[in-house]
Enzyme design. Structure first.
Site, short mmCIF file in Angstrom:
data_model
loop_
_atom_site.label_atom_id
_atom_site.label_comp_id
_atom_site.label_asym_id
_atom_site.label_seq_id
_atom_site.Cartn_x
_atom_site.Cartn_y
_atom_site.Cartn_z
N ASP A 15 52.27 8.69 -14.69
CA ASP A 15 52.08 8.36 -16.10
C ASP A 15 52.50 9.57 -16.93
O ASP A 15 51.88 10.64 -16.86
CB ASP A 15 50.60 8.02 -16.35
CG ASP A 15 50.36 7.44 -17.73
OD1 ASP A 15 51.34 7.18 -18.44
OD2 ASP A 15 49.19 7.25 -18.09
N ASP A 110 57.01 4.59 -19.65
CA ASP A 110 56.47 5.89 -19.25
C ASP A 110 55.48 5.81 -18.09
O ASP A 110 54.76 6.78 -17.82
CB ASP A 110 55.79 6.55 -20.44
CG ASP A 110 54.61 5.75 -20.97
OD1 ASP A 110 54.52 4.54 -20.68
OD2 ASP A 110 53.77 6.33 -21.69
N GLU A 111 55.46 4.72 -17.36
CA GLU A 111 54.43 4.54 -16.34
C GLU A 111 54.94 3.66 -15.22
O GLU A 111 55.63 2.67 -15.46
CB GLU A 111 53.20 3.90 -17.00
CG GLU A 111 52.00 3.71 -16.12
CD GLU A 111 50.86 3.03 -16.86
OE1 GLU A 111 49.79 2.88 -16.26
OE2 GLU A 111 51.04 2.62 -18.04
#
Length: 365
Positions: A15, A110-111
């Site tokens: 993350d 983003d993860e």
């Protein structure tokens, strides 16, 4: 019930740390070390899409109104989202992931989850792979990422959030049961405020309390989620890491602290909902053609209305205008307690964005 944990799986959850804000601070020297909010505006309009860690110290967070952000941090700096830049950075990050495994399940820009049980480079250690990924993201992109390493997705995701920013947390098989027993119920993913309050009213405060409940009681109290809680508190999560995970819709909704009947107030809320939803769509790199409006009245009657357009929704204002058109067709002489909008019918191929919209012949009213 005997607890059986698959000890052979090696799952990493990664993350990025305050992704949008961190990219902006990286690219603009005058923003470094300062509290910034991506999205929103200094005139108090709109909502925050992301906040830097400097802003979070004041209590500023995503989905917060600009007005509230300014109250908490009067010297906050608002920046305009640069989703094209964030997408380019995300593509580079994903390329780094793919150096180690093809089993990458992105959850957003983003993860992602990675299954490195059989990694490409035959490193063998998920912890070492996580270290290398962190180093490569730092050296190639000058950004930091937090990682959680364990034997399943649930534990890995919790672990990645434990030592942010720039954290690396490993929870091995021998520690999972003790870890889950000590975990507060509000830390369980899928447990929101309402569910957490209900659990506390039943005397369930930690995993150890949850573990004492029978399967039948958890099903009776929480429906299908009860089965998930029963399994996960025992460390059991067999969900696979699925590349190219298909999501049918993305939506957002708010339950109001008081029932609302003024049209202007509903329009303002709808505008904020469309802004937040567009941010989620951009973060997930999704474009869709069908918008659905959901309204729950004070008498708990629920109405949903959908409309499809010929091209994908390309900006927040188009979504708002279509949602507003649907709202104005509803019965508005009753108070409203909840409102939400969602986008579906995704177009995954890369196509040119279409500015403006046209109603199609399909209209589910």
């Amino acid at each position: 019930m005997e607890t059986i944990i698959d000890k052979k799986r090696k799952i990493i959850h990664l993350d990025m740390d305050a992704f949008f804000a961190s990219v902006d601070q990286r690219d603009f020297e005058d923003l470094r070390g300062k509290p910034i909010a991506v999205g929103g505006s200094p005139d108090g309009r709109g909502v925050v899409a992301a906040a830097s860690y400097e802003a979070r110290k004041y209590g500023v967070k995503s989905a917060m109104s600009s007005i509230q952000a300014l109250k908490l941090c009067p010297h906050i700096i608002f920046t305009r989202p640069r989703f094209d830049v964030y997408k380019q950075v995300s593509d580079h990050i994903r390329a780094i992931f793919n150096r180690y495994t093809d089993l990458v399940e992105p959850l957003s820009l983003d993860e992602a989850f990675l299954d490195v049980s059989d990694d490409k480079q035959q490193i063998g250690s998920a912890l070492e792979i996580a270290r290398r990924i962190k180093r490569e993201i730092k050296s190639e992109l000058n950004l930091t990422v937090s990682a959680g390493v364990s034997v399943n997705k649930f534990i890995a995701k919790i672990a990645s959030d434990m030592n942010k920013p720039d954290g690396l947390t490993f929870i091995g098989p021998s520690k999972i049961l003790t870890f889950m027993e000590e975990l507060p119920v509000e830390k369980f993913f899928g447990v929101g405020k309402v569910t957490a309050n209900k659990m506390r009213s039943l005397g369930i405060f930690k995993g150890m309390d949850l573990k004492k409940q029978s399967h039948a009681d958890l099903i009776r109290w929480f429906g299908k989620s009860g089965d998930f809680f029963y399994q996960i508190v025992r460390g059991i999560d067999d969900r696979a890491v699925v590349p190219n995970r298909i999501r049918k819709s993305i939506g957002i909704e708010d339950t109001f602290s008081h029932d609302i009947e003024q049209l202007e107030e509903l329009k303002s809320i709808l505008h904020d909902l469309s802004t937040r939803l567009y941010g989620r769509l951009e973060k997930g790199d999704k474009r869709g053609r069908t918008l659905t409006l959901k309204v729950k009245y004070a008498d708990f009657t629920v109405l949903t209305r959908s409309i499809s357009i010929l091209q994908i929704f390309s900006n927040q204002e188009d979504m708002y205008q279509v949602a507003l058109a649907l709202l104005l067709k509803l019965e508005l002489d009753k108070k409203v307690r909840l409102m939400g909008i969602s986008i579906s019918n995704f177009q995954d191929e890369k196509i040119e964005r279409f500015e403006g919209y046209q109603l199609s012949l399909f209209e589910d009213m």
